[in-house]
Design a protein around this motif. Structure first.
Motif, PDB file in Angstrom:
ATOM      1  N   ARG A  19       0.821  -1.211   0.000  1.00 20.07           N
ATOM      2  CA  ARG A  19       0.000   0.000   0.000  1.00 20.07           C
ATOM      3  C   ARG A  19       0.860   1.269   0.000  1.00 20.07           C
ATOM      4  N   ILE A  20       1.871   1.281   0.854  1.00 19.40           N
ATOM      5  CA  ILE A  20       2.692   2.499   0.963  1.00 19.40           C
ATOM      6  C   ILE A  20       3.427   2.755  -0.361  1.00 19.40           C
ATOM      7  N   LEU A  21       3.964   1.689  -0.944  1.00 19.87           N
ATOM      8  CA  LEU A  21       4.702   1.863  -2.205  1.00 19.87           C
ATOM      9  C   LEU A  21       3.754   2.208  -3.355  1.00 19.87           C
ATOM     10  N   ALA A  22       2.562   1.616  -3.353  1.00 20.21           N
ATOM     11  CA  ALA A  22       1.580   1.934  -4.403  1.00 20.21           C
ATOM     12  C   ALA A  22       1.189   3.406  -4.335  1.00 20.21           C
ATOM     13  N   LYS A  27       4.278   0.512  -9.260  1.00 21.42           N
ATOM     14  CA  LYS A  27       3.457  -0.633  -9.686  1.00 21.42           C
ATOM     15  C   LYS A  27       3.937  -1.842  -8.885  1.00 21.42           C
ATOM     16  N   VAL A  28       3.029  -2.414  -8.115  1.00 18.36           N
ATOM     17  CA  VAL A  28       3.415  -3.461  -7.170  1.00 18.36           C
ATOM     18  C   VAL A  28       2.754  -4.789  -7.530  1.00 18.36           C
ATOM     19  N   LEU A  29       3.547  -5.859  -7.523  1.00 21.89           N
ATOM     20  CA  LEU A  29       2.981  -7.206  -7.634  1.00 21.89           C
ATOM     21  C   LEU A  29       3.176  -7.902  -6.295  1.00 21.89           C
ATOM     22  N   ASP A 207      -6.782  -2.566  -2.005  1.00 18.65           N
ATOM     23  CA  ASP A 207      -7.630  -2.053  -3.080  1.00 18.65           C
ATOM     24  C   ASP A 207      -7.039  -0.739  -3.600  1.00 18.65           C
ATOM     25  N   HIS A 208      -6.096  -0.864  -4.513  1.00 14.70           N
ATOM     26  CA  HIS A 208      -5.403   0.315  -5.071  1.00 14.70           C
ATOM     27  C   HIS A 208      -5.020  -0.031  -6.502  1.00 14.70           C
ATOM     28  N   PRO A 209      -5.219   0.916  -7.425  1.00 11.32           N
ATOM     29  CA  PRO A 209      -4.961   0.582  -8.836  1.00 11.32           C
ATOM     30  C   PRO A 209      -3.525   0.150  -9.121  1.00 11.32           C
TER      31      PRO A 209
END
Ligand code: FAD
Ligand code: UDP
Length: 370
Positions: A19-22, A27-29, A207-209
Motif C-alpha cells: 500500500r505504501i509503495l503503491a 506498480k506493485v505485484l 484495493d489500489h490501482p
C-alpha cells in the motif's frame, strides 16, 4: 511482465508495504502462496455466523500513533480489551500475574496483603541466576518458583517444545508482572479488533490501482519471470538464502474446533492451560466481536514442531544463525535491491504493530527513485 516492486507474502508486512509503495506511484505485484491475503491474521465467518481467525487469536494493540493512524484508514477497530485467565485445576486466575492471581493462588487476604513484600519473599525462597540467563530465570526472578511452576513452566514447555532454561529471557518479558488489580493483557493506548474483521481491512488496504495480487503462488517458483527494481521479502529468512547456514527453527500450531449450542463457554475470550492438558489455550472467538448468536465456536491450540511457521524460536542457537543470515540480508538491503520485513523475514517475535512499524521505517528509507 515488469513491475517496480515485487512483494513476497501478503500478511501485515507485505500488504502494508504494498500500500505504501503503491501510494508512491509504484506498480506493485504482491505474490502470496496461500489462497488468501492477510497472512496469519486472516479471518472468516463460519457456518454459525462467528468470525474465526484461521491461524489463532489476534488482538491488535499498539502505542504507535503512526501505526494506529495508518491502519485506521482501512478499518475501524472495536473497543475490545483483551483479558486472559489461566485455568489451574478448576480455578481461573488472571494472567498476567497480578494482585488477584497471587492472593487467590497463595490464599492471602487481598485487603491486607503487601504484594511487593510477598513476591520478594517468594523470590528469596527460590533458586535462579541473576542477571537472568534464560526464560526460567527471568520469571522466577520476578515471581518465585511456586508461581512459575503453576503458570509458566508447563505452558512454556508445551508452547515451545523446549525446556524453559533453553529459551531466551526476552520471551518472558512479553508478559508483565503486576502488583495491582489490572487484569488486562496489554497496556497499550490503542487496542481492538477490526470491526468487520481483519480480512476486510486487508482487502481495503490492497484495493489500489497500482497493486496486483497473485494468490496460490510461491514467490520462489515465479521470481525469474518478473523484473523489478525492488523486492520486499516477508517469507522465511533461511529459505531466501537456500538454508546456507542451516535451518532456523519455527514453532507451529494445530487448531481443533468445537461448536457448542450455548451462548458462552468461558468467562473471557482466551483461557490458558498451563497443566497436563495437551492444548495450551482455548479461544472463544465470538467474544472478540461480541457476536450475538446462539452457538459458540471454540478453538483449541496444540503446539507442533511441524507445519506452518507461526513462531520464531528465540534462543542462543537460533539467534546465532539469524545473525549470519541477517548479515547477508543487510548487504542486499544496503544495495537497495531487497528489503526483509516481518516476523519470518527478520526472524523476530514481532507483534502486528511492530511489523507495520518496521514496514513504515524500512520503506521510508528506500531510495525515492525505486
Ligand atoms: P505472516 O502473517 O506470517 O505473513 C507472511 C505471509 O507470507 C504468509 O501469508 C505466507 O503464506 C506468505 N509467504 C511466505 N513465504 C512465501 C513465499 N515463498 N511465496 C509467497 N508467499 C509466501 N500479534 C499481535 O499484535 N497481537 C496478537 O494477539 C497476536 N497473536 C498471535 C497469535 C498467534 C497464534 C500467532 C502465530 C501470532 C500472533 N501475533 C499477534 C503475531 C502476528 O501474527 C504477526 O506479527 C503478523 O501476522 C506478522 O505478519 P507478517 O506479514 O510478518 O507474517
Ligand atoms: N506464558 C506462559 N503462561 C501464560 C502466558 C504466557 O508460560 O499463561 C509464556 C509462554 O512461554 C509464552 C510466552 O510467555 O509463549 C509469551 O506469551 P504471549 O502471550 O506473548 O504469547 P503469544 O501470544 O505470542 O502466543
Amino acid at each position: 511482465m515488469s513491475y517496480d516492486v515485487i512483494i513476497a507474502g501478503a500478511g501485515f508486512s507485505g500488504s502494508s508495504a504494498a500500500r505504501i509503495l503503491a501510494e508512491r506511484g509504484k506498480k506493485v505485484l504482491l505474490i502470496e502462496k496461500r489462497d488468501h491475503v492477510g497472512g496469519n491474521c486472516y479471518d472468516l465467518k463460519n457456518a454459525f455466523g462467528i468470525t474465526i481467525q484461521k491461524y489463532g487469536p489476534h488482538i491488535f494493540h499498539t502505542q504507535s500513533e503512526a501505526v494506529w493512524e495508518f491502519l485506521n484508514r482501512f478499518s475501524d477497530f472495536n473497543d475490545y480489551k483483551h483479558k486472559v485467565l489461566s485455568k489451574v485445576g478448576e480455578k481461573f486466575y488472571p494472567i498476567p500475574i497480578n494482585k488477584t492471581t497471587v492472593c487467590d493462588f497463595l490464599n492471602l487476604d487481598i485487603n491486607t496483603v503487601n504484594i511487593a513484600e510477598i513476591l520478594k519473599q517468594e523470590v528469596e525462597k527460590s533458586t535462579f541466576s541473576m542477571p537472568p540467563r534464560n526464560f526460567q530465570d527471568q520469571v522466577i526472578s520476578q515471581v518465585g518458583e511456586r508461581l512459575y511452576e503453576a503458570f509458566f513452566k508447563g505452558y512454556t514447555m508445551k508452547q515451545w517444545g523446549k525446556e524453559p532454561e533453553n529459551l531466551a529471557a526476552d520471551i518472558a518479558k512479553r508478559v508483565p508482572v503486576r502488583d495491582n488489580l489490572d487484569d488486562y493483557y496489554f497496556s497499550d493506548k490503542y487496542q481492538g479488533i477490526p470491526t468487520n474483521g481483519f480480512t476486510l481491512l486487508f482487502e481495503k488496504m490492497l484495493d489500489h490501482p497500482n497493486i496486483t495480487v497473485l494468490l496460490n503462488t510461491d514467490y520462489f517458483e515465479v521470481r525469474s519471470r518478473y523484473k523489478s527494481e525492488l523486492t520486499v521479502y516477508t517469507g522465511e529468512l533461511d529459505r531466501f538464502f537456500d538454508y546456507k547456514y542451516g535451518h532456523l527453527e519455527y514453532r507451529s500450531l494445530e487448531f481443533k474446533y468445537e461448536n457448542l449450542e450455548q451462548k458462552q463457554f468461558q468467562p473471557v475470550a482466551v483461557v490458558n492451560y498451563p497443566g497436563d492438558e495437551p492444548w495450551t489455550r482455548i479461544t472463544e472467538y465470538k467474544q472478540f466481536l461480541r457476536e450475538n448468536v446462539d452457538w459458540t465456536t471454540l478453538c483449541y491450540e496444540y503446539p507442533a514442531s511441524k507445519g506452518e511457521p507461526y513462531y520464531v524460536i528465540i534462543n542462543d542457537e537460533n539467534l546465532k544463525k539469524r545473525e549470519l543470515y541477517m548479515q547477508e540480508a543487510q548487504k542486499l538491503e544496503a544495495d537497495g535491491s531487497v528489503l526483509f520485513i516481518g516476523r519470518l523475514a527478520e526472524y523476530k517475535y514481532y507483534n502486528i504493530d511492530q511489523v507495520v512499524e518496521s514496514v513504515i521505517i524500512k520503506v521510508k528509507n528506500v531510495r525515492q527513485n525505486v
